[in-house]
Design an enzyme around this catalytic site. Structure first.
Site, PDB file in Angstrom:
ATOM      1  N   GLU A   1      51.258  79.468  47.555  1.00 44.80           N
ATOM      2  CA  GLU A   1      50.249  80.569  47.513  1.00 44.80           C
ATOM      3  C   GLU A   1      48.932  80.058  48.177  1.00 44.80           C
ATOM      4  O   GLU A   1      48.421  80.744  48.808  1.00 44.80           O
ATOM      5  CB  GLU A   1      50.050  81.268  46.186  1.00 44.80           C
TER       6      GLU A   1
ATOM      7  N   SER B   1      72.253 132.210  19.568  1.00 49.09           N
ATOM      8  CA  SER B   1      72.334 132.404  18.264  1.00 49.09           C
ATOM      9  C   SER B   1      71.829 131.560  17.285  1.00 49.09           C
ATOM     10  O   SER B   1      71.338 131.618  16.083  1.00 49.09           O
ATOM     11  CB  SER B   1      73.932 132.725  17.645  1.00 49.09           C
TER      12      SER B   1
END
Length: 730
Positions: A120, A386
């Site tokens: 990096e 129901s």
């Protein structure tokens, strides 16, 4: 004239003095005149300096808006990192970010630090936040390759982006990144910047920082990483999603190999030192999370975020889930879908099991979390049919009716809307108990007209229905859409004796310092929302549905249970909702595209699944009595000596059909009774008609007394009814 002359004279002398000064200046500057190559060098430096000044002013202007980000110093972590435990304290999963910043830089493996720097930012300890040498090298390599193969951003710049900025690729963001990098270098030491970068960088899989990534990918502490594992993790910083080993292992290993080569090129290691890592690449642990209750964790995570209020970000949460019951619930639903899904044309299901206080013990949100994270238990809204009727009857019990009140079961038309029973069969005057047991449609509609639909909606909302209920004529038959969680919470009120059952997944929340910031038992108080008298009546009525009504497949041997089936128009949705003294549960079957099933009713797969879930949940637990129901009463003896006792099944009636001692009339009646019990008479719930103006306005109609509505007591012989009368007139 004299004044004008003096002005002219003064101006003449002023311009003369200015001209002499310019001549003197030119004479002096001629001493520095250069020619040849020196002239072009000075011109280049002068032009470059001018451009640099104007460029700096422009860049500073563009970056001014982002300097507000540094007023309060380093920004706090705004994402949640939550570890979830089951009710017994065992870890079951994580949500939010996975972050652990407990390691000091000195504790991390030296090879990992070198791998990061070699890949990096090799000049990290030499530059001041912006590496012009590295930038020039990257530009040269990119030019040679004909594309972007190297980046010029320093580790400090990447940290500035992670802390303050987004990932957008714009010139302004690069300018902001450069200025913020200078601010970080001026404020922090190099070691502090490196530690912060390793703690905050995203490394795929929801993991932030080296410690969380080591645990997530390799199941070990960051202190114990091998060289191969360190190289694989260091390779994630460039593109964590692309190089994540659980996404593409060959690509991750190729990237790790490049990191090892970088370490040799940076002279951190020799070629001989990396041979072992190249021959034995890192092997991440299996990330198969089939046993993780993902739907439950998603729902619990949202609850945690609401409760924490943003004050705490790293949390440990003890939940209500019982993983043994959860696995049994998943097994019961998946088995029924596998065995009967094709037969009934059903492709999805959802289920919620909770304790009477609303603590969710198990949840089934869908067939495959990997394919669809949509939670059908908490987010899908479907008509309950129901199974909504108990809310109607509860409201009736609170407004002067009793289980023995008699109401007319006959064809009913209100305006241009008609309601009919299944099979167009009607029984005349029936008690509310029998009407609920047989799931008759006309009776709840008559009740709604008498007591007011708005009262029913209020009671349903109070009992736990959070979905919007439309005050229409078909509302008593379950026309408004609700969630499975709504229905489970509503039925839990019956199981709790009328106390509010707020669905919850969290028992305790503990912050990163080990302090309990929430305790459900300490911070929550039960609230009585339905009178005990009404609950007592409803429990006695709903017990009969499972004993000898439409829900006989839900019977639990040795356990008193109550519940209700539900089937919607065109068989699109099938439900069973029920409860015992220990638990309440709601089960739904249907299709995501709302396609009708192959005549699936609530009394079949939903009731069977409910029975399997409840049977597993009641293993090795102390049975609690159903509130206000001591012993289920015997049901329907008759003059011929036939008696269906509590816990009896329809097959017991059918077995007696061939008894030669029975009269032909009784045999015919038993056949009719068997058919009534085997179907859910709630389908279809409505007949297609144009909506009335009153329904369109969704208003509250004035309650009206229809013919046939008789809120009265009907005497019965010895408290029991004859078979010949029960199915026709009761």
């Amino acid at each position: 004239m004299a004044f004008d002359a003096s002005i002219d004279t003064g101006m003449y002398h002023f311009w003369g003095m200015l001209a002499r000064a310019l001549d003197n200046a030119n004479t002096f500057m001629r001493r520095f005149t250069v020619t040849g190559w020196r002239f072009w060098l000075v011109q280049s430096l002068s032009g470059g300096l001018t451009m640099a000044v104007f460029g700096s002013i422009l860049a500073l202007t563009l970056a001014l808006s982002n300097f507000d980000l540094t007023v309060d110093g380093l920004p706090p972590q705004e994402d949640y990192a939550v570890t979830f435990l089951d009710r017994y304290g065992n870890e079951i999963g994580k949500r939010g970010i996975l972050q652990d910043d407990s390691f000091e830089l000195e504790e991390l493996p030296d090879n990992f630090i070198k791998a990061v720097l070699a890949t990096e930012d090799r000049r990290f300890f030499e530059h001041f936040g912006i590496d012009f040498v590295g930038l020039a090298r990257a530009m040269l390599e990119n030019a040679r390759a004909g594309g972007v193969v190297q980046g010029g951003s320093t580790l400090t710049q990447q940290l500035a982006k992670n802390l303050f900025l987004s990932n957008e690729r714009t010139l302004k963001r690069k300018i902001d990144e450069a200025f913020l990098s200078l601010w970080l270098e001026a404020r922090l030491t190099k070691r502090e910047i490196l530690k912060l970068y390793l703690d905050r960088a995203y490394m795929g899989g929801g993991a932030y920082g080296i410690a969380a990534a080591a645990e997530y990918y390799f199941g070990k502490s960051a202190k114990d990483l091998s060289l191969a594992e360190a190289a694989m993790l260091a390779g994630l910083f460039k593109a964590p999603t692309k190089y994540a080993p659980h996404v593409n292992l060959p690509r991750a290993r190729a990237r790790a190999k490049q990191v090892l080569v970088n370490m040799v090129q940076a002279k951190y290691l020799t070629e001989g030192q990396i041979v072992g890592a190249l021959r034995n690449p890192a092997a991440p642990i299996d990330k198969n999370d089939a046993s993780t209750p993902n739907y439950f964790l998603d729902w619990a995570f949202e609850e945690v975020k609401r409760m924490s209020g943003g004050k705490h970000r790293v949390l440990t949460v003890k939940t209500t889930i019982d993983m043994t019951v959860q696995k049994q619930t998943e097994l019961a639903v998946s088995r029924n879908l596998r065995d009967y899904g094709k037969q009934y044309g059903v492709g999805q299901a959802a289920a919620v099991l909770m304790e009477p206080d609303g603590a969710v013990v198990a949840m089934y949100g869908g067939q495959d979390y990997g394919r669809s994270q949509f939670n059908r238990a908490t987010d899908a809204k479907r008509q309950p049919g129901s199974s909504f009727k108990p809310f109607v009857y509860t409201t009736a019990m609170m407004n002067g009716f009793t289980p023995n009140s008699v109401v007319q079961d006959a064809p009913l038309t209100i305006g241009n809307w008609s309601v009919r029973n299944y099979g167009r069969r009607y029984s005349g005057p029936v008690t509310l108990t029998n009407a609920l047991r047989r799931s008759i449609n006309t009776v709840p509609v008559r009740l709604a007209e008498a007591i007011g639909r708005d009262k029913i909606a209020d009671v349903a909302h109070k009992m736990g229905i959070n979905s919007k209920l439309y005050i229409t004529r078909s509302m008593p038959l379950g026309a408004s859409e609700v969630t499975v969680m709504d229905m489970a919470a509503g039925y839990a009120v019956f199981a709790s004796g009328g106390k509010k059952a707020t669905p919850h997944a969290v028992l305790q929340i503990i912050d990163s310092q080990g302090r309990i910031i929430f305790d459900h038992q300490r911070d929550s108080q039960p609230e009585q929302i339905i009178p005990e008298e009404a609950i007592a009546d409803m429990n006695k009525m709903l017990v009969t549905v499972i004993q000898a009504g439409t829900g006989t497949r839900a019977q639990l041997p040795g356990i008193t249970a109550a519940g209700k089936t539900g089937t919607t128009s065109a068989y699109k949705d099938a439900w069973f909702c029920g409860y015992t003294g220990n638990y309440a549960a709601a089960v739904w079957y249907g299709n995501d595209n709302n396609r009708p099933t192959n005549r699936l009713t609530g009394g079949r797969l939903p009731a069977m699944t409910w029975q399997a879930i409840m049977s597993a949940a009641h293993q090795q637990v102390a049975l609690k009595p159903l509130p206000f129901v001591d012993n289920p009463v015997d049901f329907m003896p008759n003059a011929d000596g036939i008696q269906l006792a509590s816990g009896g099944r329809i097959k017991d009636i059918k077995a007696r059909r061939g008894d030669q001692r029975l009269s032909p009339a009784v045999v015919r009646q038993l056949d009719e009774l068997s058919n009534l019990f085997d179907v859910d008479t709630s389908d279809p719930i409505v007949q297609p008609t144009r909506p009335s103006k009153r329904d369109a306005a969704q208003g509250n109609p004035e309650p009206q007394q229809l013919s046939g509505l008789m809120p009265m007591e009907r005497p019965e012989r010895g408290g029991l009814m004859e078979v010949g009368q029960s199915w026709r007139t009761n």
